[in-house]
Design a protein around this motif. Structure first.
Motif, PDB file in Angstrom:
ATOM      1  N   LYS A 168       4.108   5.939   2.189  1.00 37.88           N
ATOM      2  CA  LYS A 168       4.419   7.374   2.141  1.00 37.88           C
ATOM      3  C   LYS A 168       4.158   8.030   3.492  1.00 37.88           C
ATOM      4  O   LYS A 168       4.946   8.850   3.957  1.00 37.88           O
ATOM      5  CB  LYS A 168       3.598   8.067   1.050  1.00 37.88           C
ATOM      6  CG  LYS A 168       3.969   9.532   0.843  1.00 37.88           C
ATOM      7  CD  LYS A 168       3.189  10.157  -0.275  1.00 37.88           C
ATOM      8  CE  LYS A 168       3.541  11.608  -0.530  1.00 37.88           C
ATOM      9  NZ  LYS A 168       3.979  12.380   0.627  1.00 37.88           N
ATOM     10  N   GLN A 169       3.055   7.661   4.146  1.00 38.95           N
ATOM     11  CA  GLN A 169       2.751   8.214   5.477  1.00 38.95           C
ATOM     12  C   GLN A 169       3.867   7.870   6.461  1.00 38.95           C
ATOM     13  O   GLN A 169       4.304   8.720   7.229  1.00 38.95           O
ATOM     14  CB  GLN A 169       1.420   7.658   6.006  1.00 38.95           C
ATOM     15  CG  GLN A 169       0.190   8.254   5.344  1.00 38.95           C
ATOM     16  CD  GLN A 169      -1.085   7.533   5.764  1.00 38.95           C
ATOM     17  OE1 GLN A 169      -1.051   6.615   6.565  1.00 38.95           O
ATOM     18  NE2 GLN A 169      -2.207   7.963   5.194  1.00 38.95           N
ATOM     19  N   TYR A 199       6.985   7.167   5.757  1.00 34.65           N
ATOM     20  CA  TYR A 199       8.180   7.914   5.346  1.00 34.65           C
ATOM     21  C   TYR A 199       8.102   9.358   5.835  1.00 34.65           C
ATOM     22  O   TYR A 199       9.066   9.899   6.374  1.00 34.65           O
ATOM     23  CB  TYR A 199       8.303   7.863   3.818  1.00 34.65           C
ATOM     24  CG  TYR A 199       9.553   8.499   3.274  1.00 34.65           C
ATOM     25  CD1 TYR A 199       9.532   9.788   2.765  1.00 34.65           C
ATOM     26  CD2 TYR A 199      10.764   7.802   3.266  1.00 34.65           C
ATOM     27  CE1 TYR A 199      10.678  10.383   2.275  1.00 34.65           C
ATOM     28  CE2 TYR A 199      11.911   8.385   2.773  1.00 34.65           C
ATOM     29  CZ  TYR A 199      11.864   9.676   2.286  1.00 34.65           C
ATOM     30  OH  TYR A 199      13.007  10.256   1.797  1.00 34.65           O
ATOM     31  N   ASP A 200       6.928   9.984   5.662  1.00 27.84           N
ATOM     32  CA  ASP A 200       6.730  11.368   6.110  1.00 27.84           C
ATOM     33  C   ASP A 200       6.873  11.480   7.626  1.00 27.84           C
ATOM     34  O   ASP A 200       7.477  12.425   8.133  1.00 27.84           O
ATOM     35  CB  ASP A 200       5.366  11.904   5.668  1.00 27.84           C
ATOM     36  CG  ASP A 200       5.281  12.118   4.152  1.00 27.84           C
ATOM     37  OD1 ASP A 200       4.163  12.245   3.641  1.00 27.84           O
ATOM     38  OD2 ASP A 200       6.346  12.151   3.493  1.00 27.84           O
ATOM     39  N   ASN A 221       0.864  -1.173   0.000  1.00 25.58           N
ATOM     40  CA  ASN A 221       0.000   0.000   0.000  1.00 25.58           C
ATOM     41  C   ASN A 221       0.906   1.231   0.000  1.00 25.58           C
ATOM     42  O   ASN A 221       1.531   1.560   1.005  1.00 25.58           O
ATOM     43  CB  ASN A 221      -0.913  -0.036   1.228  1.00 25.58           C
ATOM     44  CG  ASN A 221      -1.901   1.110   1.224  1.00 25.58           C
ATOM     45  OD1 ASN A 221      -1.603   2.203   0.760  1.00 25.58           O
ATOM     46  ND2 ASN A 221      -3.079   0.846   1.742  1.00 25.58           N
ATOM     47  N   LEU A 222       0.999   1.909  -1.143  1.00 31.76           N
ATOM     48  CA  LEU A 222       1.939   3.024  -1.285  1.00 31.76           C
ATOM     49  C   LEU A 222       1.572   4.208  -0.408  1.00 31.76           C
ATOM     50  O   LEU A 222       2.456   4.906   0.085  1.00 31.76           O
ATOM     51  CB  LEU A 222       2.018   3.456  -2.761  1.00 31.76           C
ATOM     52  CG  LEU A 222       2.653   2.417  -3.690  1.00 31.76           C
ATOM     53  CD1 LEU A 222       2.624   2.897  -5.120  1.00 31.76           C
ATOM     54  CD2 LEU A 222       4.078   2.100  -3.271  1.00 31.76           C
ATOM     55  N   ASP A 223       0.277   4.446  -0.186  1.00 34.96           N
ATOM     56  CA  ASP A 223      -0.131   5.553   0.678  1.00 34.96           C
ATOM     57  C   ASP A 223       0.381   5.343   2.101  1.00 34.96           C
ATOM     58  O   ASP A 223       0.884   6.267   2.739  1.00 34.96           O
ATOM     59  CB  ASP A 223      -1.653   5.723   0.692  1.00 34.96           C
ATOM     60  CG  ASP A 223      -2.174   6.267  -0.636  1.00 34.96           C
ATOM     61  OD1 ASP A 223      -3.359   6.074  -0.923  1.00 34.96           O
ATOM     62  OD2 ASP A 223      -1.388   6.884  -1.376  1.00 34.96           O
ATOM     63  N   LYS A 224       0.248   4.122   2.601  1.00 37.38           N
ATOM     64  CA  LYS A 224       0.732   3.802   3.955  1.00 37.38           C
ATOM     65  C   LYS A 224       2.253   3.971   4.019  1.00 37.38           C
ATOM     66  O   LYS A 224       2.782   4.485   4.989  1.00 37.38           O
ATOM     67  CB  LYS A 224       0.359   2.368   4.344  1.00 37.38           C
ATOM     68  CG  LYS A 224      -1.124   2.152   4.517  1.00 37.38           C
ATOM     69  CD  LYS A 224      -1.544   2.412   5.933  1.00 37.38           C
ATOM     70  CE  LYS A 224      -2.984   2.007   6.154  1.00 37.38           C
ATOM     71  NZ  LYS A 224      -3.693   2.904   7.035  1.00 37.38           N
TER      72      LYS A 224
END
Length: 107
Positions: A93-94, A96-97, A88-91
């Motif tokens: 990215k979150q 990573y942020d 899940n790329l959104d997870k």
């Protein structure tokens, strides 16, 4: 002879030399099973689908011409690919942020 084409997580492509007018019956089963499944085709190619991932299958072919049927051909084995875990790329990215924010806050 029989050639194996592309193999995925849940399908396998099988090709052989075919003759016009013949029907081909492909027998296949999970290699720890005694129950054969069959598919029929008039072509020299078939894609077995709805297979389990990371599973070995026994496969054999039989030719039928009219009411004359060949013996079941030699058994060969295929192994489907292992299922790929989807990310899940959104997870990602979150996470990573958040990591970036944590590093900045702790400088």
């Amino acid at each position: 002879g029989v050639n194996i084409g592309e193999i995925t997580e849940n399908s396998a492509e099988i090709m052989w030399s075919s003759f016009p007018g013949n029907e081909y019956i492909i027998h296949y089963r999970e290699n720890n099973s005694t129950e054969w499944m069959t598919v029929r085709t008039n072509n020299g190619i078939i894609i077995l689908s709805s297979l389990k991932s990371n599973q070995a299958y026994d496969v054999a072919l039989k030719a039928v011409c009219g009411n004359i049927s060949s013996e079941l051909g030699p058994l060969f084995q295929i192994v489907t690919r292992k299922a790929q875990k989807s990310v899940n790329l959104d997870k990602a990215k979150q996470a990573y942020d958040l990591l970036g924010q944590f590093i900045n806050d702790n400088k």
